[in-house]
Design an enzyme around this catalytic site. Structure first.
Site, short mmCIF file in Angstrom:
data_model
loop_
_atom_site.label_atom_id
_atom_site.label_comp_id
_atom_site.label_asym_id
_atom_site.label_seq_id
_atom_site.Cartn_x
_atom_site.Cartn_y
_atom_site.Cartn_z
N ARG A 149 -22.89 -40.11 46.80
CA ARG A 149 -23.14 -39.59 48.14
C ARG A 149 -24.19 -38.48 48.09
O ARG A 149 -24.58 -38.04 47.01
CB ARG A 149 -21.84 -39.07 48.78
CG ARG A 149 -21.13 -38.11 47.83
CD ARG A 149 -20.41 -37.03 48.48
NE ARG A 149 -21.28 -36.15 49.21
CZ ARG A 149 -22.07 -35.22 48.66
NH1 ARG A 149 -22.16 -35.08 47.34
NH2 ARG A 149 -22.82 -34.44 49.41
N GLY A 150 -24.60 -38.03 49.30
CA GLY A 150 -25.71 -37.09 49.39
C GLY A 150 -26.97 -37.92 49.54
O GLY A 150 -27.18 -38.88 48.77
N ALA A 151 -27.80 -37.54 50.53
CA ALA A 151 -28.92 -38.42 50.89
C ALA A 151 -29.83 -38.78 49.71
O ALA A 151 -30.06 -39.98 49.44
CB ALA A 151 -29.71 -37.77 52.03
N ARG A 180 -24.68 -47.29 54.75
CA ARG A 180 -24.56 -46.02 55.51
C ARG A 180 -25.85 -45.86 56.31
O ARG A 180 -26.94 -45.95 55.75
CB ARG A 180 -24.38 -44.81 54.58
CG ARG A 180 -23.02 -44.79 53.89
CD ARG A 180 -22.78 -43.44 53.23
NE ARG A 180 -22.20 -42.47 54.15
CZ ARG A 180 -22.02 -41.19 53.85
NH1 ARG A 180 -22.41 -40.72 52.66
NH2 ARG A 180 -21.47 -40.37 54.71
N GLN A 185 -16.31 -32.03 51.11
CA GLN A 185 -17.38 -31.97 50.10
C GLN A 185 -17.62 -30.53 49.64
O GLN A 185 -17.99 -30.29 48.50
CB GLN A 185 -18.68 -32.56 50.66
CG GLN A 185 -18.68 -34.06 50.83
CD GLN A 185 -18.23 -34.48 52.21
OE1 GLN A 185 -17.48 -33.78 52.89
NE2 GLN A 185 -18.66 -35.65 52.65
N ASP A 221 -29.89 -35.16 56.08
CA ASP A 221 -29.86 -36.61 55.88
C ASP A 221 -31.05 -37.28 56.54
O ASP A 221 -31.50 -38.34 56.11
CB ASP A 221 -28.56 -37.20 56.41
CG ASP A 221 -27.42 -36.86 55.45
OD1 ASP A 221 -26.90 -35.74 55.53
OD2 ASP A 221 -27.12 -37.69 54.58
N ASN A 254 -27.35 -33.69 59.67
CA ASN A 254 -26.68 -33.34 58.41
C ASN A 254 -25.18 -33.43 58.67
O ASN A 254 -24.74 -33.74 59.78
CB ASN A 254 -27.11 -31.93 57.95
CG ASN A 254 -26.65 -31.65 56.53
OD1 ASN A 254 -26.88 -32.45 55.63
ND2 ASN A 254 -25.99 -30.53 56.31
N LYS A 255 -24.40 -33.14 57.64
CA LYS A 255 -22.95 -33.29 57.72
C LYS A 255 -22.37 -32.66 58.99
O LYS A 255 -22.78 -31.57 59.39
CB LYS A 255 -22.35 -32.64 56.47
CG LYS A 255 -20.84 -32.68 56.36
CD LYS A 255 -20.25 -34.06 56.54
CE LYS A 255 -20.82 -35.07 55.57
NZ LYS A 255 -20.50 -36.47 55.96
O1 MRU Z 1 -21.34 -37.80 53.71
P1 MRU Z 1 -22.12 -37.13 52.62
O2 MRU Z 1 -21.27 -36.39 51.67
O3 MRU Z 1 -23.07 -38.09 51.94
O4 MRU Z 1 -23.03 -36.06 53.38
C1 MRU Z 1 -23.93 -35.31 52.63
C2 MRU Z 1 -24.68 -34.32 53.43
O5 MRU Z 1 -24.54 -34.21 54.63
C3 MRU Z 1 -25.71 -33.54 52.68
O6 MRU Z 1 -25.85 -32.26 53.22
C4 MRU Z 1 -27.05 -34.27 52.77
O7 MRU Z 1 -26.92 -35.60 52.40
C5 MRU Z 1 -28.09 -33.63 51.94
S1 MRU Z 1 -27.80 -33.79 50.21
C6 MRU Z 1 -29.08 -33.04 49.42
#
Ligand code: MRU
Length: 380
Positions: A46-48, A101, A230, A271, A281-282
């Site tokens: 996970r994480g973009a 996703r 997270q 994201d 973002n999250k």
């Molecule tokens: O659902 P996730 O855990 O993939 O969400 C991640 C985030 O929102 C991060 O802040 C984003 O992807 C940036 S990671 C460098």
């Protein structure tokens, strides 16, 4: 050790299963397209940026599988197919990965890069053999091109993290000088945009980890980040490992931390950034931005330029993933914490309005409001 990588044999992808952290550090190997899609959906990776790196390696592994003498499944082709056939299979697999996703643009960006690299290799082979116009590059050569591109995406991500960390560190030190702030620098962060979400330093945590290596003292407040935690599970785990002072708070405690003057800035990842600077973002990020504005605290988005999507005019054009209501109702609780059947709304991301954002820190430098101008100038 890289937490996303191609296996030694090159036909599978190895990841650190993030859904088990911080209790268990377990690496798992993913071979089929179905396993790869599930790993993205379940947030095992996970994480973009990390999803982008993963998608690159996934396509490299699936390409290698196309070199096998016999098809391993109906969608995976076999050696002996034409270059066009090979690329068509890869494109179809890429579309399925993209669908896992929807919000992080890095996923489709990485898929397109690998497919394009393979296509370029096909044309290169044709140019080398002009007399036999229909000559195939062959599955092995195309698969090697896919693997090279995936490695390149990963290497660029490492460089991107280092550059963002450097720009972010300079910026926060400047802000602290302006605020005449002395002592440890307080940062509030939401979700996880550290090494696990990228490679090496991470984005939002990059300036902190780099600064810590250089002896700059930071104190990070990590929002736990409901519902998938997270912040609690990953950000505190990473910062503790890096030896950074970290304090875990519930999301609804951010206002108190800000009001008490405990943080000099907010650092978050992204994201997808729209052409006008609106940033997905999250879920919960936009609430942190609104609070920061109220308390006069600078709010920064840190992310690679590959997260900027000039095809999305504003945040309204960014698709927002909705997830299983049980993540709110029962996940991480011993027993369900809401009446059975209660309706839930579980958007995984929100959009922070561009005017709330003090700066967007990328590997190319820092963009400032109005973003429609600064980002447009950059994209030309
Ligand atoms: O659902 P996730 O855990 O993939 O969400 C991640 C985030 O929102 C991060 O802040 C984003 O992807 C940036 S990671 C460098």
């Amino acid at each position: 050790m890289d937490h996303v990588r191609l296996s030694k044999t090159g036909d599978s992808v190895v990841i650190l299963d993030q859904s088990l952290l911080p209790l268990e550090e377990k690496y798992i190997e993913l071979t089929t397209l179905e396993e790869m899609v599930e790993a993205i959906k379940r947030l095992q990776v996970r994480g973009a940026p990390a999803i982008g790196i993963f998608a690159g390696y996934a396509l490299a592994a699936l390409s290698k599988q196309q070199c096998r003498p016999k098809a391993i499944s109906s969608c995976c082709g076999a050696s002996g197919t034409s270059d066009e056939g090979f690329i068509q299979i890869l494109k179809d697999q890429g579309s399925i990965l993209k669908g896992a996703r929807p919000t992080a643009v890095n996923l489709s960006w990485a898929v397109d890069r690998v497919v394009n690299a393979v296509r370029v290799e096909m044309f290169r082979a044709r140019q080398e053999d002009p007399l036999r116009l229909n000559a195939n590059a062959g599955a092995r050569r195309l698969a090697e091109a896919a693997a090279r591109e995936a490695e390149k995406i990963h290497e660029e991500d490492r460089e991107m993290c280092r550059a963002i960390a450097g720009y972010g560190l300079e910026e926060i030190q400047r802000v602290c000088r302006e605020q005449s702030h002395e002592g440890p620098i307080g940062i509030l962060t939401h979700c996880n945009a550290g090494p696990l979400a990228t490679s090496e330093y991470g984005t939002a945590l990059g300036p902190v980890i780099l600064g810590n290596e250089q002896g700059v003292e930071f104190r990070v407040f990590a929002d736990e980040t409901r519902p998938l935690l997270q912040g609690a599970r990953l950000t505190t785990y990473e910062l503790q490992k890096a030896g950074v002072d970290v304090t875990l708070i519930c999301d609804n405690m951010a206002a108190t931390v800000m009001k008490k003057g405990l943080v000099q800035a907010v650092f978050v990842g992204c994201d997808r950034v729209a052409a006008n600077g609106d940033t997905a973002n999250k879920i919960g990020t936009s609430a942190a931005a609104i609070l920061a504005k109220h308390y006069g605290i600078p709010f920064y988005v840190l992310g690679p330029s590959s997260s900027i999507d000039m095809e999305c005019a504003t945040g309204d054009d960014i698709p927002i993933e909705e997830r299983d209501p049980d993540e709110i109702r029962s996940k991480y609780y011993e027993k369900p914490m809401a009446p059975e059947g209660v309706r839930c709304f579980n958007p995984s991301f929100d959009v922070t309005d561009a005017e709330m954002i003090t700066g967007i820190i990328t590997e190319k430098g820092i963009f400032r409001y109005p973003y429609s101008e600064s980002l447009t100038a950059f994209s030309k």
